[in-house]
Design an enzyme around this catalytic site. Structure first.
Site, mmCIF file in Angstrom:
data_model
loop_
_atom_site.group_PDB
_atom_site.id
_atom_site.type_symbol
_atom_site.label_atom_id
_atom_site.label_comp_id
_atom_site.label_asym_id
_atom_site.label_seq_id
_atom_site.Cartn_x
_atom_site.Cartn_y
_atom_site.Cartn_z
ATOM 1 N N HIS A 119 -12.595 -1.766 -4.574
ATOM 2 C CA HIS A 119 -11.314 -1.666 -5.376
ATOM 3 C C HIS A 119 -12.279 -3.773 -5.844
ATOM 4 C CE1 HIS A 119 -9.789 1.540 -5.197
ATOM 5 N NE2 HIS A 119 -9.098 1.212 -4.803
ATOM 6 N N HIS A 159 -7.744 -0.667 1.991
ATOM 7 C CA HIS A 159 -7.232 -0.412 0.724
ATOM 8 C C HIS A 159 -5.771 -0.445 1.355
ATOM 9 C CE1 HIS A 159 -10.704 1.369 -1.629
ATOM 10 N NE2 HIS A 159 -10.634 2.260 -0.193
ATOM 11 N N GLU A 168 -5.377 2.181 4.598
ATOM 12 C CA GLU A 168 -4.432 2.548 3.630
ATOM 13 C C GLU A 168 -3.765 1.554 4.219
ATOM 14 O OE1 GLU A 168 -4.539 3.211 0.568
ATOM 15 O OE2 GLU A 168 -6.406 4.942 0.433
ATOM 16 N N GLU A 223 -3.579 -4.189 -5.954
ATOM 17 C CA GLU A 223 -5.482 -3.647 -4.438
ATOM 18 C C GLU A 223 -6.481 -4.433 -4.504
ATOM 19 O OE1 GLU A 223 -6.613 0.528 -2.471
ATOM 20 O OE2 GLU A 223 -6.033 0.632 -4.576
#
Length: 329
Positions: free
Chosen positions: A114, A206, A288, A151
């Site tokens: 992102h 992430h 993650e 994030e």
């Protein structure tokens, strides 16, 4: 990374039958026990990404990221830098000249999940792109802690720390984005960056946006996909080895436990619905690192000292993988 916002479908529910542990996970067990002990001492119940439809990511129209919010980072040294402190204006393909070291001649691509500017470009990131099996939105804004630490801030900070560590080992390191573009890149372009670099390893960073009480990390491996522009069959084995090594070192270095709600306690999840994996032709995994919406995990993710450990854990797994591969590729 959230799976309830645009661009990501909910992951399949955990299978009732656990996947057998692979040989490489034998190395994970001692570290995992230590991780669980630390975790339990902190009162954690463990948790994972939004697999069960729990509240998750900010949408494309969510509030702007607040780079100075919720860092919780002391300033005693490099491992305690505030998010973004190590940001540079270099292009995604740039890297400092490789030092001599065991990884000299090896190429690592780090994909910070992102872009901090995605929220300003809702039309662009909602554009559909081909991921082989179907079409999805270009990207999402990602998630954030309840205090507003995004994030996108987290992933870029960890990526910078990893770049420093890996370059000291002699690797050539490239980032897919360094907050040096308005938005994106889209998930298909992220895959192409690694492919074109002929990377020896690619890791997409992430943090999840699952429900309170869901804790822990997990590494996402590519499944065997052969559809449209996607054919992951040649990289499934090597990607699994990369993911297993990262999971093992991440447990040992950070003390964090594997996810308590996906992966059956192994810290490993296989998926076939992520464009960044489907379109890769080189070994690639996602990680993650924790759940931003759980207060205990958020306290870790917003700590500069812990982010340094996360960078060391991920980088250590990459180094182990590449040294194990020898001069292959």
């Amino acid at each position: 990374m959230s799976y309830t916002g645009p661009g990501f479908d909910p992951p399949p529910p955990p299978r009732s039958r656990r996947r057998p542990l692979t040989v490489a996970l034998a190395a994970l067990v001692p570290g995992a026990l230590l991780g669980w002990a630390v975790y339990a001492a902190a009162g954690g119940s463990g948790g994972d990404e939004g697999a069960a439809g729990s509240p998750s990511s900010a949408s494309a129209s969510s509030r702007a990221p607040s780079p100075s919010s919720g860092s919780g980072s002391p300033s005693a040294g490099p491992e305690d830098e505030k998010p973004g402190a190590s940001a540079t204006a270099a292009s995604p393909s740039a890297s400092a000249p490789a030092a001599s070291g065991p990884l000299k001649g090896r190429v690592v691509v780090i994909d910070p999940g992102h872009n901090p500017g995605n929220f300003r470009h809702t039309t662009e990131i909602n554009r559909q792109v081909d991921i082989g099996t179907n079409h999805k939105e270009c990207d999402t804004t990602g998630t954030s802690t309840n205090d507003g630490y995004t994030e996108a801030e987290f992933t870029l900070d960890v990526a910078h720390r990893m770049r420093t560590l890996l370059e000291k080992q002699g690797a050539t390191v490239r980032l897919t984005q360094d907050a040096d573009r308005p938005f994106g890149p889209c998930v298909d372009e992220r895959a192409r960056i690694g492919n074109r670099a002929k990377a020896d390893a690619v890791v997409s960073i992430h943090a999840d946006g699952s429900g309170t009480g869901n804790r822990g990390f997990h590494v996402i491996l590519p499944g065997a996909v052969n559809a449209g522009a996607a054919d992951t069959r040649p990289i499934v084995g090597s990607s699994r080895e990369l993911g297993e090594r990262i999971a093992g070192t991440f447990v040992r270095v950070t003390g964090s436990a594997p996810s308590n709600y996906v992966g059956g306690g192994t810290g490993l999840v296989t998926r076939e619905d992520l464009g960044g994996l489907n379109l890769s032709t080189v070994p690639k995994v996602f990680i993650e690192c924790g759940n931003m919406r759980d207060s205990k995990d958020a306290a870790l993710l917003t700590s500069g000292a812990w982010r340094q450990k996360a960078a060391q854990g991920i980088s250590g797994g990459i180094v182990s993988f590449l040294r194990g591969q020898g001069s292959a590729r």
